[in-house]
Design a protein around this motif. Sequence first.
Motif, short mmCIF file in Angstrom:
data_model
loop_
_atom_site.label_atom_id
_atom_site.label_comp_id
_atom_site.label_asym_id
_atom_site.label_seq_id
_atom_site.Cartn_x
_atom_site.Cartn_y
_atom_site.Cartn_z
N GLU A 5 0.58 -4.05 10.87
CA GLU A 5 2.01 -4.95 10.87
C GLU A 5 2.69 -3.63 10.80
O GLU A 5 4.06 -3.76 10.53
N TRP B 203 11.55 3.72 5.82
CA TRP B 203 11.53 1.71 6.47
C TRP B 203 11.16 1.16 5.45
O TRP B 203 11.28 0.18 5.45
N ARG C 116 3.18 2.72 11.81
CA ARG C 116 3.57 2.65 12.49
C ARG C 116 3.17 3.69 13.84
O ARG C 116 2.91 4.97 13.11
N GLU C 117 2.23 3.72 14.34
CA GLU C 117 1.22 4.93 14.80
C GLU C 117 2.06 6.34 15.42
O GLU C 117 2.71 6.19 15.96
N GLU D 124 4.09 7.85 13.51
CA GLU D 124 4.83 7.40 12.79
C GLU D 124 5.17 7.56 11.34
O GLU D 124 5.15 9.02 10.68
N THR D 125 4.78 6.57 10.62
CA THR D 125 4.15 6.51 9.54
C THR D 125 2.97 7.08 9.29
O THR D 125 2.08 6.95 7.25
#
Length: 408
Positions: A339, A383, A342-343, A345-346
């Motif tokens: 959760e 985020w 973010r694959e 991306e982060t």
Amino acid sequence: MPTLLSINNYYYRRGGAEVVFLEQNRLFEKVGWRVVPFAMHHPKNIRVPWSKYFVNEIEFGENYSTWEKLARIPKVIYSVEARRKLNQLLNDVAPDISHIHNIYHHISPSVFGVLKQHGVPVVLTLHDLKLACPAYSMFTHDGICERCKKKKLYNIVIHRCVKRSVLLSSIVMVEAILHKLLRSYENNVDRFVVPSLFYLEKMVEWGWERRRFVHIPNFVDVERLRPNFKVGKVFLFYGRLSPEKGIITFIKASALAKVPVRIVGTGPQEDVLRELAARTGADIIFLGYLNGEALFDAVRSARTVVLPSEWYENAPMSVMEAYALGKPVIGARIGGILELIREGETGVTFQNGSVESLAAALRRFADMPDAKLADMGRQGRAWMESDFTAERYRERLLKLYSDIGVIS
């Protein structure tokens, strides 16, 4: 001025649960609430005038005499002392709500009934899986374990789930059976707060009613955690050095990928890990225990933070802190970790427990342009700033308190 009764075993920064507990207290004091703590005496506790109501210290693993151990067993299961001390506190203070964090095996769930008798609403944050698993982790000598499902609690003794001890496992089994018979949680807790959706679904899977749970993510202090988007060379792990954290897999993968690693922390597996690092020829330096700015500086100087866990993580603070400090994360595909990544991306994920899968992720990050990694760090930071601030956390809790009738 509303009053929050805030309950936790420890009143110092011992682990992630204590960080949330203490920071939550600070957040509510900041907006004018009176926060009254109830905890266990401990040499490391923060000094507070309310400590006269605290219960006496109990520590698993301490060198108590046989008689001292026998005297502490009933307290672990059902603490009469905690009920008495809390009743004294409630005779002197009339809280609007109580928010409980970790109380197992020390304060014990015996206090729920006292709060109910005084008409104090009860919120319990689930920092672990204790509500379903008596040993709290759903992890034992052979990995992930859900054998106690459908009330098969004898498995905790068969598999010696608590510190590999038959005695301690038996005590915890008796504790679990007693509180199920008393319906301590079912009858006395108004709402359970879960930091991850994974834990919420796991509780429902184990037979709990969904309506009893509210998903409120943890938070990070984005003002305090200043980011550094300059990309370092080393791959960093920080946390407890214990089997469920998957550090053996990380060491083997780092040797295969030929990347430099730094490991921050102490724990029962430290000697085994040092020996493995030497035997594999992995480029690893153990930095020992770090906290505060020393820890954050170690994160800031890293290339990425690695979370190789092999148990059902909840909502690991290390992921959120890494983002706040401007670093991407490589995390195992297990529990609540998914959760928080973010694959692409982060950060990226890998198959938990797989040396080859983690080694591939390490090589990918080693070869990735620094500009791309810096961009991942920036996205992670953004985020945290949008969804995981202290203010958002407090807003969510205040709404929950309002929903159960507390006027702030």
